[in-house]
Structure formats: C-alpha cells, structure tokens
Design a protein around this motif. Structure first.
Motif, PDB file in Angstrom:
ATOM      1  N   LEU A  19     -12.399 -11.501 -39.948  1.00 21.98           N
ATOM      2  CA  LEU A  19     -10.993 -11.814 -39.727  1.00 21.98           C
ATOM      3  C   LEU A  19     -10.461 -12.742 -40.817  1.00 21.98           C
ATOM      4  O   LEU A  19      -9.357 -12.531 -41.337  1.00 21.98           O
ATOM      5  CB  LEU A  19     -10.814 -12.452 -38.347  1.00 21.98           C
ATOM      6  N   ILE A  20     -11.239 -13.740 -41.187  1.00 15.40           N
ATOM      7  CA  ILE A  20     -10.827 -14.669 -42.241  1.00 15.40           C
ATOM      8  C   ILE A  20     -10.674 -13.937 -43.565  1.00 15.40           C
ATOM      9  O   ILE A  20      -9.689 -14.134 -44.290  1.00 15.40           O
ATOM     10  CB  ILE A  20     -11.823 -15.841 -42.350  1.00 15.40           C
ATOM     11  N   LEU A  21     -11.620 -13.076 -43.903  1.00 15.85           N
ATOM     12  CA  LEU A  21     -11.534 -12.335 -45.165  1.00 15.85           C
ATOM     13  C   LEU A  21     -10.372 -11.348 -45.170  1.00 15.85           C
ATOM     14  O   LEU A  21      -9.683 -11.204 -46.183  1.00 15.85           O
ATOM     15  CB  LEU A  21     -12.857 -11.629 -45.456  1.00 15.85           C
ATOM     16  N   LEU A  22     -10.130 -10.687 -44.055  1.00 17.37           N
ATOM     17  CA  LEU A  22      -8.996  -9.775 -43.965  1.00 17.37           C
ATOM     18  C   LEU A  22      -7.683 -10.538 -44.114  1.00 17.37           C
ATOM     19  O   LEU A  22      -6.782 -10.122 -44.850  1.00 17.37           O
ATOM     20  CB  LEU A  22      -9.021  -9.015 -42.638  1.00 17.37           C
ATOM     21  N   GLY A  23      -7.579 -11.676 -43.441  1.00 12.84           N
ATOM     22  CA  GLY A  23      -6.389 -12.510 -43.567  1.00 12.84           C
ATOM     23  C   GLY A  23      -6.191 -12.998 -44.986  1.00 12.84           C
ATOM     24  O   GLY A  23      -5.064 -13.045 -45.491  1.00 12.84           O
ATOM     25  N   THR A  24      -7.288 -13.372 -45.642  1.00 12.95           N
ATOM     26  CA  THR A  24      -7.210 -13.816 -47.036  1.00 12.95           C
ATOM     27  C   THR A  24      -6.646 -12.723 -47.926  1.00 12.95           C
ATOM     28  O   THR A  24      -5.753 -12.961 -48.737  1.00 12.95           O
ATOM     29  CB  THR A  24      -8.602 -14.235 -47.540  1.00 12.95           C
ATOM     30  N   LEU A  25      -7.165 -11.514 -47.767  1.00 13.10           N
ATOM     31  CA  LEU A  25      -6.683 -10.394 -48.595  1.00 13.10           C
ATOM     32  C   LEU A  25      -5.209 -10.107 -48.333  1.00 13.10           C
ATOM     33  O   LEU A  25      -4.445  -9.851 -49.269  1.00 13.10           O
ATOM     34  CB  LEU A  25      -7.532  -9.151 -48.343  1.00 13.10           C
TER      35      LEU A  25
END
Length: 101
Positions: A19-25
């Motif tokens: 979730l954090i990586l998706l939000g970052t992207l």
C-alpha cells in the motif's frame, strides 16, 4: 517445489508495504501535484508512509501542494491504513483469547 506459507502477520506487513509503495507511485505522478510537476520519490514515500500509518506528518502543505487527485490518494491511504490498524488490533485481540477445547 516447496510452497512458502506466510503467517497472518507477514501478510499484514506485506500489505502495508504494498500500500505504501502504491501510494508513493501514485503521488509521484504529475497529476498528483497542484502545479503539474512530478514529486520526488523521497517526498512521495514519506507522505505515503505517514498517511498509511496514520501519523499525520507531512513534508509539503497538503492543502496547497497536492491536487484533488493527490488529496484523494492521501485520503484513501489514511482510510485503508486506519482499517489496517483496526485489523491488526482485532487480530491481537482474537489471538489473545483462550481457545476452548
């Protein structure tokens, strides 16, 4: 071939990480920033992590820096992160109970 079995806690941690990586992207996209520029990886990662973990820390002023799309991404991260915290608390609560035989 050996199957890898993940524990429920590993699944929760990997879910938060995803979730954090998706939000970052999503926050790095030019559509996420109010003036249409791309956000740096470091700023997007910090904002995404802070929103997902529901700490409320920010690097950029949310009201002026992010576009409507960026604010919606942050709002979704807060909502899903909050639900995740409730899920983890519930898991600890259920695991703490004595099992009846």
């Amino acid at each position: 071939m050996k199957k890898v079995r993940l524990t429920s806690f590993q699944i929760i941690i990997l879910g938060f990480l995803f979730l954090i990586l998706l939000g970052t992207l999503l926050l790095m996209l030019p559509i996420s920033q109010a003036n249409g520029n791309a956000t740096s990886f470091k700023d997007a990662l910090f904002t995404s992590t802070s929103a997902t973990c529901v700490t409320g820390l920010v690097v950029k002023n949310t009201a002026t820096y992010w576009s409507l799309f960026g604010k919606c991404v942050i709002l979704c991260l807060i909502q899903i992160g909050g639900l995740g915290i409730v899920t983890v608390a519930m898991a600890f609560s259920l695991l703490g109970r004595k099992k009846s035989v």
